[in-house]
Scaffold this active site. Structure first.
Site, mmCIF file in Angstrom:
data_model
loop_
_atom_site.group_PDB
_atom_site.id
_atom_site.type_symbol
_atom_site.label_atom_id
_atom_site.label_comp_id
_atom_site.label_asym_id
_atom_site.label_seq_id
_atom_site.Cartn_x
_atom_site.Cartn_y
_atom_site.Cartn_z
ATOM 1 N N GLU B 288 0.742 -1.385 0.035
ATOM 2 C CA GLU B 288 0.013 0.086 -0.062
ATOM 3 C C GLU B 288 0.797 1.223 -0.181
ATOM 4 O O GLU B 288 0.387 2.399 -0.469
ATOM 5 C CB GLU B 288 -0.979 0.229 1.264
ATOM 6 C CG GLU B 288 -2.169 0.918 1.077
ATOM 7 C CD GLU B 288 -3.217 0.303 2.277
ATOM 8 O OE1 GLU B 288 -4.074 -0.634 1.872
ATOM 9 O OE2 GLU B 288 -3.393 1.189 3.251
ATOM 10 N N HIS B 309 6.705 -27.207 -1.132
ATOM 11 C CA HIS B 309 6.120 -28.479 -1.735
ATOM 12 C C HIS B 309 4.835 -27.693 -2.772
ATOM 13 O O HIS B 309 4.150 -28.556 -3.118
ATOM 14 C CB HIS B 309 5.446 -29.027 -0.842
ATOM 15 C CG HIS B 309 6.925 -29.936 -0.319
ATOM 16 N ND1 HIS B 309 6.995 -31.313 -0.640
ATOM 17 C CD2 HIS B 309 7.664 -29.515 0.842
ATOM 18 C CE1 HIS B 309 8.277 -31.748 0.276
ATOM 19 N NE2 HIS B 309 8.437 -30.519 1.074
ATOM 20 N N LYS B 423 -14.549 1.038 -3.579
ATOM 21 C CA LYS B 423 -15.704 1.627 -2.772
ATOM 22 C C LYS B 423 -16.589 2.720 -3.464
ATOM 23 O O LYS B 423 -17.985 2.245 -3.279
ATOM 24 C CB LYS B 423 -15.069 2.519 -1.750
ATOM 25 C CG LYS B 423 -14.213 1.642 -0.807
ATOM 26 C CD LYS B 423 -13.641 2.467 0.364
ATOM 27 C CE LYS B 423 -12.648 1.917 1.228
ATOM 28 N NZ LYS B 423 -12.065 2.956 2.316
#
Lengths: 447, 447
Positions: B288, B309, B423
């Site tokens: 961020e 793995h 948003k």
């Protein structure tokens, strides 16, 4: 809507039409290679027909053992690493109550995992819990000598035998391993553990529809017949159809075209925390199949809306080498609505009465468009709901698409030569007999 | 060895010496900008002196509230998203018993999280658990109107009031929010919730050493004084020293030099599953702060040996745009050794008597060398052990290094303009008053 779907309308605009046409033709060729068994790694194609070849004898034995575990155990410890646990965990976590380990009463045993890491605190903590509860163990390892699960099995076997005595302990141990060879097979025969076979021609990351996945999934109380049914449906769907219709071909083609356009990192997106391990399973499947010869798409995962508040900024505006593939789930299993609050202190009364899933879905759609606007192509996998049958479809779809995608990229999607490098070094540093010289030279490099 | 350290000897070989010298000079300039407060985003530098400015009044109040929660609650529900929960969760998970949610008796309440996603199944499942247990709620949100935590607080407040009545419910709600404004502040004043302030000049991802992190960490039973002490030590260490000594400057310089050499993805590596959320916290902090203006290192995380793995193949042999930063922990808190087994069925008797942590450490060293040989530079952060004080050091170290690194990259490391895009779309699609037009045009794009 009982079948998964794929929507690439928000991705095609990011690729060169000529490149995309060429790639689609290559995917058609890959499909022929795969279904005819003429491609690289063709001694590992056993997974292709697994759904239609699972026998009733096998599922009957699995269900009987699951019933035994249910009757005797609060917990089932699944010992395995990589492909020997991620598939089962992906399915079980997707279907379980999100707070199952915090619930007192349960109809089925809870699954816990061991031998998927080497943390001393983790395994000591697990033994502490198991001191006070009844449990069984499923140990999954082809060779029986992979370090992590072998160490965990040594610990758990000793713990079981101390707790229940040798005979009762043996009745609580279930083994999934190689048909004929290997350390576990030998122990299972000697001690009369209930045992299952991992087929020779199925690699770890393609093994969830063998007892590797089916036994733990059944032990946790889920319907393996429905899982297989879903996979079988997708086995049929993936057989035919053009590069614009067959969903596995569509996915393989668009992601290879995006890769050639510089989109070298794929982010698998979910909006449901219980799909975290499905993403982990997908990361192994694609990362281990394609990441070789200094190429391949880097697989990454996020859980939204959680990670919109952490990775969201980067995805929206960071380096533009990303594309997203969204698992778009339609129906939740429960119903919960936003309460109305007098005075509207937080300004959210416009959401009052709405289901959380509706808000979550609008967050998904809003995110999709925002990220596309930010230069991040989106592939949307439509998932009608999360149940055994749909997950079976998803598993087969991704396995088939991964094989096609690897062939199209020009690699062998069924080997993993790079996994040995750290093991060799680790053995040398641990003083394994025969590795003395390597150990010495490695220690010098670490000084 | 009570201080974290940094070793870049396995990374410097991958960068051009001239570029590296230039970057180091830039990091020195960034350090001056940061400590003088003359750089971008300098109204968000409150975190810089947090460790030395925490008052005893504050920690006393936090400890008193933590004691109240301990006396009254089996669970403490922490409502928050992004920077309002990742720091606390990182610290609490690192310090907790690895199977704490499966243990019956506990000295302190267990922490569970809400409002960090919008999943209907997740929140319905949580309420089901809370029906049967005593609990308190800590709600953390600067504005009080962020959708996810606000929706969760509506649900939990209604649930608490139904379960305990309005007055008793109020004594179980703790609020961490803005000093003067915002929906939560108003509610807290009206209902007399115990409340705490998030300083105006501290952004979410830098807020773990404010009540945002300290209150949940104390509620879970951990020593916030030691955490602050560790951070304070690192606050001092980061103030001075050359670009080759100051660990934050060393980290900022090498990662920017690697970035300029085409290493655009950084993988944070741990060998302890309980550091998973520490990595998530780190991903938000760096992603961020740096992911903007179409640049920045892409932050990714793995837990080894688990992911050796799964992601191991790609890291060893895939596209070469990766570098790794390893959290190298020295001492486990428990002791567990590999049992000897008669007949050595799995061939691992050469490990008998060794501690798991020793094997894990050799896996770490073996992996480091294998990946370096495969073309993946390694930065090693030495972590003497996992306790409050050392975690406090790590937090401040990464925060300070992140600010330096962002300045050196040429971005404002304290804003997050890209988080708003989804948003806005979500509100429009949900029919929020005032967003009607946008909603219409977005729906058209989704048809």
């Amino acid at each position: 809507m009982h079948q998964i779907s794929i929507d690439i309308s928000k991705a095609t605009g990011f690729v060169d039409p000529e490149v995309y046409s060429k790639i689609k033709a290559e995917v058609v060729a890959s499909h022929e290679q795969l279904t005819k068994g003429s491609g690289r790694g063709n001694d590992f194609l056993g997974w292709l027909k697994l759904p239609s070849l699972v026998t009733e004898d096998l599922t009957r034995k699995i269900k009987a053992d699951a019933a035994k575990m249910k009757a005797s155990s609060r917990w089932v410890v699944v010992i395995g690493i990589g492909g020997s646990y991620l598939g089962a965990r992906a399915v079980v976590d997707a279907l379980s109550h999100p707070f199952h380990s915090m619930m007192d009463q349960k109809e089925f045993p809870g699954l816990v995992y061991a031998g998927e890491n080497l943390s001393e605190d983790y395994h000591a903590g697990l033994l502490e819990v198991l001191d006070k509860s009844d449990y069984s163990v499923i140990v999954i390892s082809k060779s029986g000598t992979t370090t992590e699960p072998a160490v965990a099995f040594r610990l758990l076997k000793a713990h079981l035998e101390k707790k229940y005595g040798e005979t009762d302990a043996a009745s609580r141990i279930y083994v999934v391993t190689d048909a004929a060879h290997g350390a576990l097979k030998k122990m299972a025969d000697e001690k009369k553990y209930s045992s299952y076979v991992i087929p020779d021609d199925v690699g770890g990351r393609y093994s969830v529809l063998t007892p590797v996945g089916l036994l733990p999934i059944a032990a946790a109380g889920f319907d393996i017949d429905a899982l297989i049914k879903g996979a079988k449906k997708m086995e049929k769907v993936c057989q035919s159809g053009s590069a614009d219709e067959n969903p596995a071909m569509v996915y393989a083609a668009i992601r290879n075209a995006l890769y050639l356009s510089g989109k070298t990192t794929e982010i698998m997106v979910n909006f449901q925390p219980d799909l975290f391990y499905f993403t982990e399973w997908w990361k192994q499947l694609f990362g281990e199949s394609e990441g070789k010869e200094n190429k391949g798409i880097y697989p990454s995962g996020v859980g939204f809306t959680t990670d919109l508040h952490s990775m969201g900024q980067y995805i929206q505006e960071g380096l533009r080498m990303l594309f997203e593939t969204t698992l778009s789930v339609n129906s939740p299993r429960t119903e919960l609505r936003v309460p109305f609050v007098d005075g509207d202190p937080d300004g959210l009364n416009f959401l009052a009465g709405k289901r959380l899933s509706e808000i979550n879905k609008m967050a998904e759609m809003g995110t999709l468009l925002a990220h596309v606007d930010g230069g991040v192509p989106n592939i949307r996998i439509g998932v009608p709901q999360i149940n055994e049958e749909i997950i079976g479809q998803l598993i087969y779809f991704f396995e088939f698409a991964c094989a096609l995608s690897g062939y199209t990229l020009g690699v062998n999607p069924f080997d993993q030569p790079g996994v040995e490098a750290y093991k060799k070094n680790m053995f040398a540093l641990l003083g394994k007999p025969g590795f003395e010289k390597e150990g010495e030279s490695l220690r010098k490099r670490l000084e």
